[in-house]
Structures are given as C-alpha cells and as structure tokens.
Design a protein around this motif. Structure first.
Motif, mmCIF file in Angstrom:
data_model
loop_
_atom_site.group_PDB
_atom_site.id
_atom_site.type_symbol
_atom_site.label_atom_id
_atom_site.label_comp_id
_atom_site.label_asym_id
_atom_site.label_seq_id
_atom_site.Cartn_x
_atom_site.Cartn_y
_atom_site.Cartn_z
ATOM 1 N N LYS A 133 -17.867 -27.692 -8.657
ATOM 2 C CA LYS A 133 -19.262 -27.788 -8.233
ATOM 3 C C LYS A 133 -19.339 -27.883 -6.714
ATOM 4 O O LYS A 133 -18.569 -28.617 -6.084
ATOM 5 N N VAL A 134 -20.243 -27.138 -6.110
ATOM 6 C CA VAL A 134 -20.432 -27.203 -4.665
ATOM 7 C C VAL A 134 -21.072 -28.543 -4.325
ATOM 8 O O VAL A 134 -21.954 -29.027 -5.050
ATOM 9 N N LEU A 135 -20.619 -29.154 -3.230
ATOM 10 C CA LEU A 135 -21.002 -30.540 -2.946
ATOM 11 C C LEU A 135 -22.102 -30.677 -1.902
ATOM 12 O O LEU A 135 -22.677 -31.760 -1.755
ATOM 13 N N ILE A 136 -22.393 -29.628 -1.138
ATOM 14 C CA ILE A 136 -23.440 -29.728 -0.131
ATOM 15 C C ILE A 136 -24.365 -28.516 -0.228
ATOM 16 O O ILE A 136 -23.980 -27.462 -0.720
ATOM 17 N N GLU A 137 -25.600 -28.694 0.236
ATOM 18 C CA GLU A 137 -26.547 -27.588 0.286
ATOM 19 C C GLU A 137 -26.198 -26.701 1.481
ATOM 20 O O GLU A 137 -25.929 -27.194 2.578
ATOM 21 N N LEU A 138 -26.186 -25.395 1.283
ATOM 22 C CA LEU A 138 -25.728 -24.485 2.322
ATOM 23 C C LEU A 138 -26.827 -23.587 2.874
ATOM 24 O O LEU A 138 -26.885 -23.340 4.078
ATOM 25 N N ALA A 139 -27.693 -23.084 2.022
ATOM 26 C CA ALA A 139 -28.743 -22.170 2.465
ATOM 27 C C ALA A 139 -29.937 -22.961 2.992
ATOM 28 O O ALA A 139 -30.079 -24.163 2.743
ATOM 29 N N THR A 140 -30.787 -22.284 3.726
ATOM 30 C CA THR A 140 -32.054 -22.868 4.146
ATOM 31 C C THR A 140 -33.089 -22.645 3.051
ATOM 32 O O THR A 140 -33.280 -21.513 2.596
ATOM 33 N N PHE A 141 -33.713 -23.706 2.600
ATOM 34 C CA PHE A 141 -34.738 -23.738 1.565
ATOM 35 C C PHE A 141 -34.196 -23.506 0.164
ATOM 36 O O PHE A 141 -34.397 -24.312 -0.731
ATOM 37 N N PHE A 142 -33.481 -22.417 -0.066
ATOM 38 C CA PHE A 142 -33.063 -22.045 -1.417
ATOM 39 C C PHE A 142 -31.945 -22.940 -1.947
ATOM 40 O O PHE A 142 -31.072 -23.378 -1.209
ATOM 41 N N LYS A 143 -31.983 -23.189 -3.265
ATOM 42 C CA LYS A 143 -30.922 -23.884 -3.975
ATOM 43 C C LYS A 143 -30.049 -22.828 -4.662
ATOM 44 O O LYS A 143 -30.511 -22.127 -5.572
ATOM 45 N N LEU A 144 -28.808 -22.707 -4.234
ATOM 46 C CA LEU A 144 -27.947 -21.628 -4.709
ATOM 47 C C LEU A 144 -27.316 -21.936 -6.060
ATOM 48 O O LEU A 144 -27.073 -23.091 -6.405
ATOM 49 N N ASP A 145 -27.038 -20.865 -6.808
ATOM 50 C CA ASP A 145 -26.339 -20.993 -8.091
ATOM 51 C C ASP A 145 -24.837 -21.163 -7.898
ATOM 52 O O ASP A 145 -24.129 -21.500 -8.848
ATOM 53 N N GLY A 146 -24.371 -20.932 -6.683
ATOM 54 C CA GLY A 146 -22.955 -21.105 -6.399
ATOM 55 C C GLY A 146 -22.590 -20.484 -5.069
ATOM 56 O O GLY A 146 -23.451 -19.994 -4.333
ATOM 57 N N VAL A 147 -21.303 -20.508 -4.767
ATOM 58 C CA VAL A 147 -20.764 -19.912 -3.546
ATOM 59 C C VAL A 147 -19.492 -19.164 -3.893
ATOM 60 O O VAL A 147 -18.587 -19.726 -4.525
ATOM 61 N N PHE A 148 -19.416 -17.900 -3.521
ATOM 62 C CA PHE A 148 -18.207 -17.108 -3.728
ATOM 63 C C PHE A 148 -17.236 -17.328 -2.583
ATOM 64 O O PHE A 148 -17.607 -17.229 -1.405
ATOM 65 N N GLY A 149 -15.963 -17.600 -2.935
ATOM 66 C CA GLY A 149 -14.896 -17.674 -1.951
ATOM 67 C C GLY A 149 -14.060 -16.417 -1.973
ATOM 68 O O GLY A 149 -14.399 -15.414 -2.620
ATOM 69 N N SER A 150 -12.929 -16.454 -1.287
ATOM 70 C CA SER A 150 -12.058 -15.275 -1.193
ATOM 71 C C SER A 150 -11.445 -14.884 -2.530
ATOM 72 O O SER A 150 -10.941 -13.764 -2.677
ATOM 73 N N ASP A 151 -11.492 -15.782 -3.516
ATOM 74 C CA ASP A 151 -10.872 -15.475 -4.815
ATOM 75 C C ASP A 151 -11.540 -14.318 -5.539
ATOM 76 O O ASP A 151 -10.935 -13.700 -6.408
ATOM 77 N N ILE A 152 -12.781 -13.976 -5.175
ATOM 78 C CA ILE A 152 -13.444 -12.866 -5.871
ATOM 79 C C ILE A 152 -12.821 -11.526 -5.510
ATOM 80 O O ILE A 152 -13.037 -10.526 -6.199
ATOM 81 N N ALA A 153 -12.034 -11.491 -4.424
ATOM 82 C CA ALA A 153 -11.443 -10.212 -3.987
ATOM 83 C C ALA A 153 -9.940 -10.323 -3.789
ATOM 84 O O ALA A 153 -9.341 -9.481 -3.114
ATOM 85 N N LYS A 154 -9.307 -11.322 -4.409
ATOM 86 C CA LYS A 154 -7.891 -11.592 -4.135
ATOM 87 C C LYS A 154 -6.963 -10.439 -4.502
ATOM 88 O O LYS A 154 -5.866 -10.328 -3.951
ATOM 89 N N ASP A 155 -7.385 -9.553 -5.409
ATOM 90 C CA ASP A 155 -6.534 -8.427 -5.813
ATOM 91 C C ASP A 155 -7.020 -7.088 -5.266
ATOM 92 O O ASP A 155 -6.511 -6.040 -5.654
ATOM 93 N N GLY A 156 -8.001 -7.125 -4.392
ATOM 94 C CA GLY A 156 -8.552 -5.858 -3.917
ATOM 95 C C GLY A 156 -9.166 -5.974 -2.534
ATOM 96 O O GLY A 156 -8.631 -6.661 -1.652
ATOM 97 N N ARG A 157 -10.314 -5.303 -2.346
ATOM 98 C CA ARG A 157 -10.959 -5.235 -1.039
ATOM 99 C C ARG A 157 -12.389 -5.758 -1.123
ATOM 100 O O ARG A 157 -13.109 -5.476 -2.073
ATOM 101 N N LEU A 158 -12.766 -6.486 -0.092
ATOM 102 C CA LEU A 158 -14.140 -6.971 0.047
ATOM 103 C C LEU A 158 -14.769 -6.257 1.234
ATOM 104 O O LEU A 158 -14.241 -6.312 2.348
ATOM 105 N N ILE A 159 -15.888 -5.570 0.982
ATOM 106 C CA ILE A 159 -16.598 -4.862 2.047
ATOM 107 C C ILE A 159 -17.914 -5.578 2.327
ATOM 108 O O ILE A 159 -18.724 -5.795 1.416
ATOM 109 N N ILE A 160 -18.112 -5.948 3.589
ATOM 110 C CA ILE A 160 -19.344 -6.611 4.022
ATOM 111 C C ILE A 160 -20.047 -5.684 4.992
ATOM 112 O O ILE A 160 -19.557 -5.414 6.092
ATOM 113 N N ASP A 161 -21.202 -5.192 4.592
ATOM 114 C CA ASP A 161 -21.979 -4.245 5.391
ATOM 115 C C ASP A 161 -23.400 -4.802 5.511
ATOM 116 O O ASP A 161 -24.320 -4.364 4.834
ATOM 117 N N TYR A 162 -23.554 -5.780 6.396
ATOM 118 C CA TYR A 162 -24.851 -6.460 6.473
ATOM 119 C C TYR A 162 -25.941 -5.551 7.032
ATOM 120 O O TYR A 162 -27.116 -5.721 6.720
#
Length: 385
Positions: free
Chosen positions: A343-372
């Motif tokens: 369980k995440v222990l602190i609030e991270l976003a502004t205003f919104f209550k998040l359902d969770g936080v993804f860490g590096s484990d979501i891409a540990k076997d491949g590639r993560l592309i961030i194109d903001y």
C-alpha cells in the motif's frame, strides 16, 4: 464535501452539484484528457470569480502545480499565487526564486541519443551525465518533480546556492527536510545539452541509502526529475540496460493515456473495464496500490507485512497492507501483472486520490516509453497473460 470526495476519486457525474462545482469537474476532466491548457483557463476563472473559499483554494493548488511544472512563472505571479495561503509556503518560495532564473533550454545535437543504463538498488535507472563539465551519475526519476543534486556535487561543480531556511522538500518517508536551490549552467547527456536548469540541493545524508541487509551504502549524485523528463522522448530499456532519448515530436493521432496533476498519472483499467489511475515512479523498484483501488476491484487478498520502506529521506520499517496479486490493463490487449503489491503510504498527486503507483517493475523485462509531449506511455514488448 461529498462532491469533492467523489471528484478526488475520479468519480465524475455521480452526484448533483452546483454550477461552480460542475465547472470545476469539467476542468478536472480536461486534465485527465491531457488538455491542461484548457483546464487552466477554466480554473483561472473559477479562482478569480468563485465566492467559495474552499473551491478557490483547490483551484489555486491545481493551477500552481500546472504552471510550476511548465515554468510559467508569469502566470503564477499574475494570479497572485506567490502569496496564496492555500499553497504550501515553501513551494511558493521555490517558485518565486525560480522565476528569477533564465529560461531553461534544450539543445539536441542528434535525433537519437543512446546511452548505457544501470539500475540502482532501489530500481531506478541511472545514467552518466556531465554537470558543468564534471562526470556524474544521476537517477532518472519520474517521481521527483524537480531535478535534485547533492550538496557535495554542488561544491564539486562550483554551483552557487540560494539558501532559505523555509525551503522544504518532502521525502519518501513522509518527512520534510530543508533544502537549498540552485541553477545548473549545463547538464550534458551525450548529445543533449540542457542550459539553465533549476535544481533542489539536498544534504548528502538525504541522498545516501543503506541496504538494511548488506549495510552497503549507495550515494546519489543527483536526480533527473519530471521537470526535465517531460521535455524529452524517453525510452528506458530494462532488458538491454540502455536509455534512448529523442527530441519529442507531436503526433495528431496519439492516443492519450498519461496526464499530470502534481504527479505523472497513467490511465489503466481493471479486468471489468473500470477506469483506474496510477502514478508513475521510475525511482521505485516496486509498484504500490492506493486505498481507492479496494472499492473498485473486488476479491483482492490483503495481508499484513513488516517491510523496509523509503528512499530519499531515509528508510524505516513499517507494518503495511499488501496485495498478493494485482492485474490491470494498459489497453485491451496488454495487461500488467503485479505481485506482493504494498500500500502506498503518502499522497502524491495534487487533489486526486490515486489507485496506486507504478514502479520500474512494470517494465523489468522490456522497454518503458515516456512521451509526455503526446501524453503517452508504452510498454514494449507487449505481454499477454
């Protein structure tokens, strides 16, 4: 209050509300659609015209975050947000100091920049950078809203500090610590040059992590934060231990699954197509779940565990809730399967209550592309479960 609680959890159009809250809801929807410019215009009108102090305060907080991350200091000044009491004083002071700096610029010498990458003990990708001509090792951390350097690095690289006893930064253990501010003349990542980059400066002990088992000490020179990552096309290849950086290009047909509201947030779904909203933190090796998730997905098995938690700002042992398994869907054909999710222990976003936080484990076997630039996250290769 019921209206705000629903909106915090992304429950739009679920309760009746007055015209002002309807307008506020409309702005929140625009943010989740990646249209933060249009959202800011609506929030500006509400902030200036609303008679409700609570709603004005919420508008101010969100506006401040939207303008801060884009370095739009003039907008903050014009709205009087430097003096807005609903915004944390330290953040206002940091923004006011940053407003005196020259504008940050990005210069790409090549269309594609490939560099080796290593993972830190916490799972964060680390790369070699040149700071004012000095070779250093930096984390790539989407969970850090500003670039960070250690006090020792500032001395080594002859970086002048702006000191204020009221500058504060919150660490991963939910503790606030004093910080200084500085301007880095030059950050060079191979063929990418970044000029005039504002940075937080932390004491060395706040950027030192000890392995609780081996007692091995890891010292962090600095962190490339979201303030830089949002301006580049970033591919982190965990399987090949390399990072690719490109100058971002806007695409008209890009499908949006990423937005920002004080934190980068990824839109995913449950197996039953319920919308879910997870923060993105490449500085963490494990993903976490948030309390709102439990009301959206049934039959989740929760158990108590004692674990070492933390990162920047120290580590402590805590008893926390943990999910044995969690599966969410990035799209109709791609799932993300997680195990032993704390369980995440602190609030991270502004205003919104998040359902969770993804860490590096979501891409540990491949590639993560961030194109903001195109409000897009991709996970490659695609895995089917």
């Amino acid at each position: 209050m019921k209206v705000i609680e629903e909106l915090e959890r992304f429950h739009f159009a679920t309760v009746e509300m007055d015209d002002e809250h309807t307008e506020f809801e409309s702005a929140l929807k625009l943010i989740t659609d990646g249209k933060d410019g249009l959202a800011a215009e609506k929030l500006k009108h509400l902030y200036c015209d609303s008679q409700g102090l609570s709603l004005r305060g919420l508008c101010a907080q969100i506006l401040f975050e939207l303008y801060f991350v884009k370095s739009e200091w003039k907008q903050i000044e014009l709205l009087g947000l430097f003096d807005e009491p609903s915004i944390e004083k330290s953040n206002r002071l940091i923004a006011k100091a940053c407003s005196q700096f020259e504008q940050t610029t990005f210069i790409f010498q090549n269309n594609q920049i490939c560099i080796p990458m290593q993972l830190s003990r916490s799972g964060s990708p680390t790369i070699e950078v040149m700071i004012n001509g000095h070779k250093k090792c930096f984390w790539l951390d989407t969970g850090a809203m500003m670039t960070v350097i250690s006090n020792s690095l500032a001395k080594d690289c002859h970086i002048n500090l702006i000191k204020d006893k009221e500058f504060q930064v919150e660490g991963s253990t939910d503790q606030s610590s004093g910080t200084d501010l500085a301007l880095i003349d030059s950050i060079v990542i191979k063929d990418l040059s970044i000029r005039n980059q504002p940075t937080l400066v932390l004491m060395d002990d706040l950027l030192t992590i000890q392995n609780p088992d081996t007692k091995e000490i890891m010292i962090i020179d600095g962190i490339i934060g979201w303030d830089i990552i949002q301006h580049i096309y970033l591919e982190i290849d965990y399987s090949q231990d390399k990072v690719t950086i490109q100058k971002p290009k806007r695409k008209d047909d890009a499908e949006n699954n990423l937005f920002f509201c004080g934190y980068p947030i990824l839109k995913v779904k449950s197996k039953n197509q319920v919308p879910l909203f997870f923060g993105l933190d490449t500085g963490a090796n494990k993903s976490h779940f948030g309390q709102p998730l439990l009301s959206k997905i049934g039959n989740l098995k929760i158990e108590k565990r004692f674990v070492q938690t933390g990162g920047i700002g120290g580590e402590i042992e805590r008893e926390i809730d943990s999910l044995e398994n969690l599966i969410v869907y990035l799209n109709d054909d791609q799932s993300i399967s997680l195990h032993n999710v704390r369980k995440v222990l602190i609030e991270l976003a502004t205003f919104f209550k998040l359902d969770g936080v993804f860490g590096s484990d979501i891409a540990k076997d491949g590639r993560l592309i961030i194109d903001y630039t195109n409000r897009k996250i991709e996970l490659l290769p695609i895995k089917k479960y």
